[in-house]
Design a protein around this motif. Structure first.
Motif, PDB file in Angstrom:
ATOM      1  N   LYS A   8      22.475 -47.530  69.296  1.00  0.00           N
ATOM      2  CA  LYS A   8      21.356 -49.208  69.232  1.00  0.00           C
ATOM      3  C   LYS A   8      19.948 -48.324  68.990  1.00  0.00           C
ATOM      4  CE  LYS A   8      23.051 -51.148  73.191  1.00  0.00           C
ATOM      5  NZ  LYS A   8      23.627 -51.363  74.928  1.00  0.00           N
ATOM      6  N   ARG A   9      18.965 -49.359  68.523  1.00  0.00           N
ATOM      7  CA  ARG A   9      17.551 -49.017  68.356  1.00  0.00           C
ATOM      8  C   ARG A   9      17.162 -49.145  69.108  1.00  0.00           C
ATOM      9  NH1 ARG A   9      17.052 -49.606  62.698  1.00  0.00           N
ATOM     10  NH2 ARG A   9      18.978 -50.577  61.413  1.00  0.00           N
ATOM     11  N   PRO A  10      15.713 -48.522  69.540  1.00  0.00           N
ATOM     12  CA  PRO A  10      15.306 -48.284  70.791  1.00  0.00           C
ATOM     13  C   PRO A  10      14.018 -49.675  70.685  1.00  0.00           C
ATOM     14  CG  PRO A  10      15.354 -46.116  69.163  1.00  0.00           C
ATOM     15  CD  PRO A  10      16.458 -46.787  68.587  1.00  0.00           C
ATOM     16  N   GLY A  35      11.059 -42.791  64.551  1.00  0.00           N
ATOM     17  CA  GLY A  35      11.114 -43.027  65.709  1.00  0.00           C
ATOM     18  C   GLY A  35      11.562 -43.522  66.682  1.00  0.00           C
ATOM     19  N   ASN A  36      11.489 -45.389  66.555  1.00  0.00           N
ATOM     20  CA  ASN A  36      11.834 -46.512  67.824  1.00  0.00           C
ATOM     21  C   ASN A  36      12.556 -47.038  66.842  1.00  0.00           C
ATOM     22  OD1 ASN A  36      10.438 -45.233  69.742  1.00  0.00           O
ATOM     23  ND2 ASN A  36       8.209 -46.181  69.503  1.00  0.00           N
ATOM     24  N   GLN A  37      12.934 -46.832  65.850  1.00  0.00           N
ATOM     25  CA  GLN A  37      13.322 -47.925  64.511  1.00  0.00           C
ATOM     26  C   GLN A  37      15.128 -47.529  64.077  1.00  0.00           C
ATOM     27  OE1 GLN A  37      13.993 -51.994  63.140  1.00  0.00           O
ATOM     28  NE2 GLN A  37      11.925 -50.784  63.923  1.00  0.00           N
ATOM     29  N   ASN A  38      14.721 -46.177  63.905  1.00  0.00           N
ATOM     30  CA  ASN A  38      16.792 -45.402  63.704  1.00  0.00           C
ATOM     31  C   ASN A  38      17.352 -45.715  64.521  1.00  0.00           C
ATOM     32  OD1 ASN A  38      15.411 -45.074  61.423  1.00  0.00           O
ATOM     33  ND2 ASN A  38      16.248 -42.943  61.764  1.00  0.00           N
ATOM     34  N   VAL A  39      18.647 -45.647  64.566  1.00  0.00           N
ATOM     35  CA  VAL A  39      19.851 -45.966  65.753  1.00  0.00           C
ATOM     36  C   VAL A  39      19.840 -44.808  66.435  1.00  0.00           C
ATOM     37  CG1 VAL A  39      21.945 -46.488  65.991  1.00  0.00           C
ATOM     38  CG2 VAL A  39      20.782 -48.044  64.140  1.00  0.00           C
ATOM     39  N   HIS A  40      19.841 -44.901  67.849  1.00  0.00           N
ATOM     40  CA  HIS A  40      20.167 -43.941  68.276  1.00  0.00           C
ATOM     41  C   HIS A  40      21.085 -43.505  68.899  1.00  0.00           C
ATOM     42  CE1 HIS A  40      19.920 -40.470  71.883  1.00  0.00           C
ATOM     43  NE2 HIS A  40      18.457 -41.151  72.155  1.00  0.00           N
ATOM     44  N   GLU A  87      14.711 -52.112  69.121  1.00  0.00           N
ATOM     45  CA  GLU A  87      15.437 -53.736  70.241  1.00  0.00           C
ATOM     46  C   GLU A  87      15.703 -53.301  71.837  1.00  0.00           C
ATOM     47  OE1 GLU A  87      18.829 -53.602  67.379  1.00  0.00           O
ATOM     48  OE2 GLU A  87      17.543 -54.301  65.375  1.00  0.00           O
ATOM     49  N   VAL A  88      15.874 -52.330  71.941  1.00  0.00           N
ATOM     50  CA  VAL A  88      16.275 -52.522  73.793  1.00  0.00           C
ATOM     51  C   VAL A  88      14.942 -53.053  74.465  1.00  0.00           C
ATOM     52  CG1 VAL A  88      17.456 -50.501  75.177  1.00  0.00           C
ATOM     53  CG2 VAL A  88      18.218 -51.017  73.165  1.00  0.00           C
ATOM     54  N   HIS A  89      14.461 -51.734  73.536  1.00  0.00           N
ATOM     55  CA  HIS A  89      12.735 -51.565  74.442  1.00  0.00           C
ATOM     56  C   HIS A  89      12.725 -53.507  74.861  1.00  0.00           C
ATOM     57  CE1 HIS A  89       8.449 -52.456  74.195  1.00  0.00           C
ATOM     58  NE2 HIS A  89       8.809 -51.086  75.238  1.00  0.00           N
ATOM     59  N   ALA A  90      12.263 -54.651  73.883  1.00  0.00           N
ATOM     60  CA  ALA A  90      11.762 -55.676  73.342  1.00  0.00           C
ATOM     61  C   ALA A  90      12.557 -56.357  74.558  1.00  0.00           C
ATOM     62  CB  ALA A  90      13.225 -56.474  72.699  1.00  0.00           C
ATOM     63  N   LEU A  91      13.963 -55.948  75.199  1.00  0.00           N
ATOM     64  CA  LEU A  91      14.505 -56.193  76.608  1.00  0.00           C
ATOM     65  C   LEU A  91      13.573 -55.493  77.570  1.00  0.00           C
ATOM     66  CD1 LEU A  91      18.018 -57.069  75.068  1.00  0.00           C
ATOM     67  CD2 LEU A  91      16.900 -58.407  75.618  1.00  0.00           C
ATOM     68  N   HIS A 125      16.113 -45.733  79.553  1.00  0.00           N
ATOM     69  CA  HIS A 125      17.036 -46.568  79.104  1.00  0.00           C
ATOM     70  C   HIS A 125      16.976 -47.194  78.016  1.00  0.00           C
ATOM     71  CE1 HIS A 125      19.773 -50.010  79.175  1.00  0.00           C
ATOM     72  NE2 HIS A 125      19.657 -50.227  78.468  1.00  0.00           N
ATOM     73  N   SER A 126      15.973 -47.194  77.312  1.00  0.00           N
ATOM     74  CA  SER A 126      15.940 -47.679  75.655  1.00  0.00           C
ATOM     75  C   SER A 126      16.044 -46.737  75.053  1.00  0.00           C
ATOM     76  CB  SER A 126      14.502 -48.870  75.366  1.00  0.00           C
ATOM     77  OG  SER A 126      13.413 -48.800  76.439  1.00  0.00           O
ATOM     78  N   ARG A 127      15.314 -45.638  75.240  1.00  0.00           N
ATOM     79  CA  ARG A 127      14.787 -44.051  74.182  1.00  0.00           C
ATOM     80  C   ARG A 127      13.562 -44.765  73.411  1.00  0.00           C
ATOM     81  NH1 ARG A 127      19.329 -43.830  77.213  1.00  0.00           N
ATOM     82  NH2 ARG A 127      20.442 -41.554  76.612  1.00  0.00           N
TER      83      ARG A 127
END
Length: 517
Positions: free
Chosen positions: A290-292, A280-285, A294-298, A161-163
């Motif tokens: 979205k930034r992975p 890897g987890n900061q650049n916009v996918h 930020e989505v991972h925080a949810l 989901h969050s990548r």
């Protein structure tokens, strides 16, 4: 004209200072071709190219039938055409590269492009948070500080989901236990565990797909039961079913590892984690926009919590399993390391566990068991690293043989001296020497002590000398006349004969002596 253009490009690159290997790599041709073009003048190259258009080709007799096949079946590959030609003409002798070139020229000349069957792909809806993680392995060659190539291996995870990604590297191929350890590290990094894990049909986790009843390896089956996640196994040759992790693998290779210098494994993994946080987890996918991170925080709130300790944690250490071969060695990094004689069991479990500590290789029967062997790590390849006490103790058999021979001789001091001298002079043939001595004792026992004394006196330190002396003494004893036996000897050796004398009348004796009648 294409070959003439290629000739010009080769010479231009050479004048700009490119080396032969660089030209070959840049233009996609062999170095021999580069040398050939550099040795020709422009006029020679022009004449050579013009002859290519006029001279006959080996496959010209089959031109019409190949054209027919290409027009009927535009998607035919040159490999199929080669097979069909050989089916119709078994005697044909033509190279695959020659055929590929010929078919390519025919396609260009007659405008028959190859039809490529493209698989239809359908966009799928995004999975809910915390449902799935996709997993895949990869490997890559990088340069170290000495400009030498080093092969590294990695395992990568991505939350569907969050990548949000996790990567871990090793300088050796992964084992099942390595895979389990990395799963635990990934769950700690993600802050929880999903409901489903998606894999290829990799030998580290699966034995067989078994028509849907997936058979896992023993260790991974135990791990799956302990953690309780579902497994989705992709079909063979179907990487698109886990396209998210396929893209992650390419991203890791192309963005992190490419052109990066390898110093050591620890710093490499530290830099990779920093890369994940930074890029890897900061650049916009590109897909989710979205930034992975930020989505991972949810999404983290929807992951199942995992304990930091497994019930079989003792099995999840850094030990690597190896199989003991019948010559009592294990293989590690292209070298062989010895184990005590008898470690290999023909019908038993020959798995051992190894640990690497600094420059030492430790081999154990079980992960927490006694140490079977310790070896220094060898940096070369194809070497046998063997401890002296791991071989057969051949000296015990020889020493026992020596004692057996000495006990059969009357003078132990002379016997020990004789055996000791032989050991010094014939160390490689000691068993053969003892066998000759034993045979001599058995055959010439009545003269062996005299023969031994003679050899010691004359400094004849060889079993063959002892045998020759014993043979000589034996012949001498055979040629000596034997004295007549004494009465006592005859009495001892001759059996007593019991007889009864005949009784006669006195007149018989008087008659024999001629007396009066």
């Amino acid at each position: 004209m294409e070959k003439l253009v290629l000739y010009i490009e080769v010479n231009q690159l050479r004048r700009r200072g490119f080396k032969i290997a660089a030209i070959s790599k840049k233009l996609g041709i062999s170095r021999n071709t580069v040398y050939k073009y550099l040795e020709m003048s422009f006029d020679e190259a022009t004449d050579w190219v013009s002859t290519l258009n006029t001279r006959s080709k080996k496959l010209d007799p089959y031109r019409d039938i190949i054209l027919t096949w290409l027009k009927e079946h535009p998607d035919l590959s040159s490999a199929q055409i080669e097979d069909w030609l050989k089916e119709k003409n078994p005697a044909i002798a033509v190279g695959s590269s020659t055929l590929r070139s010929y078919v390519s020229d025919l396609r260009d000349t007659y405008h028959i492009p190859k039809v490529i069957r493209i698989r239809d792909h359908e966009a799928v809806e995004e999975l809910p948070m915390g449902i799935q993680v996709q997993v895949d392995w990869g490997e890559m060659k990088v340069k170290n500080t000495e400009n030498k190539e080093v092969k590294l291996y990695f395992i990568s995870f991505v939350l569907s989901h969050s990548r949000y990604k996790y990567v871990e590297w090793q300088d050796r191929p992964f084992t099942t236990r390595d895979t389990i350890r990395c799963h635990e590290n990934a769950f700690q990094y993600f802050g929880g565990m999903p409901e489903e894990m998606v894999y290829d049909q990799d030998h580290l986790i699966t034995v067989s797909e078994n028509a849907g009843d997936i058979i896992l390896t023993g260790d991974f089956q135990a791990y799956k039961q302990e953690r309780g996640f579902r497994i989705y196994l992709c079909r063979k040759s179907d990487p698109q079913s886990k396209g998210k992790i396929e893209n992650v693998v390419k991203f890791i290779k192309g963005n992190f590892a490419k052109s990066r210098t390898f110093f050591n494994l620890e710093s490499w993994n530290e830099k990779c984690l920093a890369w994940l946080e930074r890029t890897g987890n900061q650049n916009v996918h590109n897909t989710t926009k979205k930034r992975p991170a930020e989505v991972h925080a949810l999404e983290k709130q929807h992951l199942r919590p995992v304990s930091s300790l497994l019930s079989f944690e003792s099995n999840l250490n850094t030990s690597i399993t190896r199989t003991v071969h019948k010559d009592n060695v294990i293989k590690y990094k292209s070298n062989r390391y010895s184990l005590p004689l008898g470690t290999f069991r023909p019908k038993g479990d020959n798995t051992v566990y190894i640990e690497v500590k600094e420059n030492e290789l430790i081999i154990k029967a079980t992960p927490q068991g006694d140490i079977l062997a310790r070896h220094r790590l060898c940096v070369g390849k194809g070497e046998l690293i063997k401890n002296r006490n791991h071989g057969r103790d051949r000296s015990k058999g020889i020493e026992a043989y020596k004692e057996t021979v000495i006990r059969q001789l009357s003078n132990p001091d002379q016997a020990k001296q004789f055996i000791q001298e032989i050991s010094y002079r014939y160390p490689r043939y000691m068993r053969d020497q003892l066998q000759i001595i034993q045979h001599t004792i058995n055959q010439y026992r009545h003269v062996i002590d005299v023969a031994l004394a003679q050899c010691v006196k004359e400094h004849l330190w060889s079993a063959n000398d002892l045998r020759d002396v014993a043979q000589h003494l034996h012949r001498l004893t055979e040629n000596e006349p034997f004295p007549p036996p004494s009465f006592q000897e005859m009495k001892k050796t001759s059996p007593a004969v019991k007889a009864t004398a005949q009784s006669r009348d006195l007149a018989t004796y008087v008659e024999i002596m001629g007396g009066p009648k």
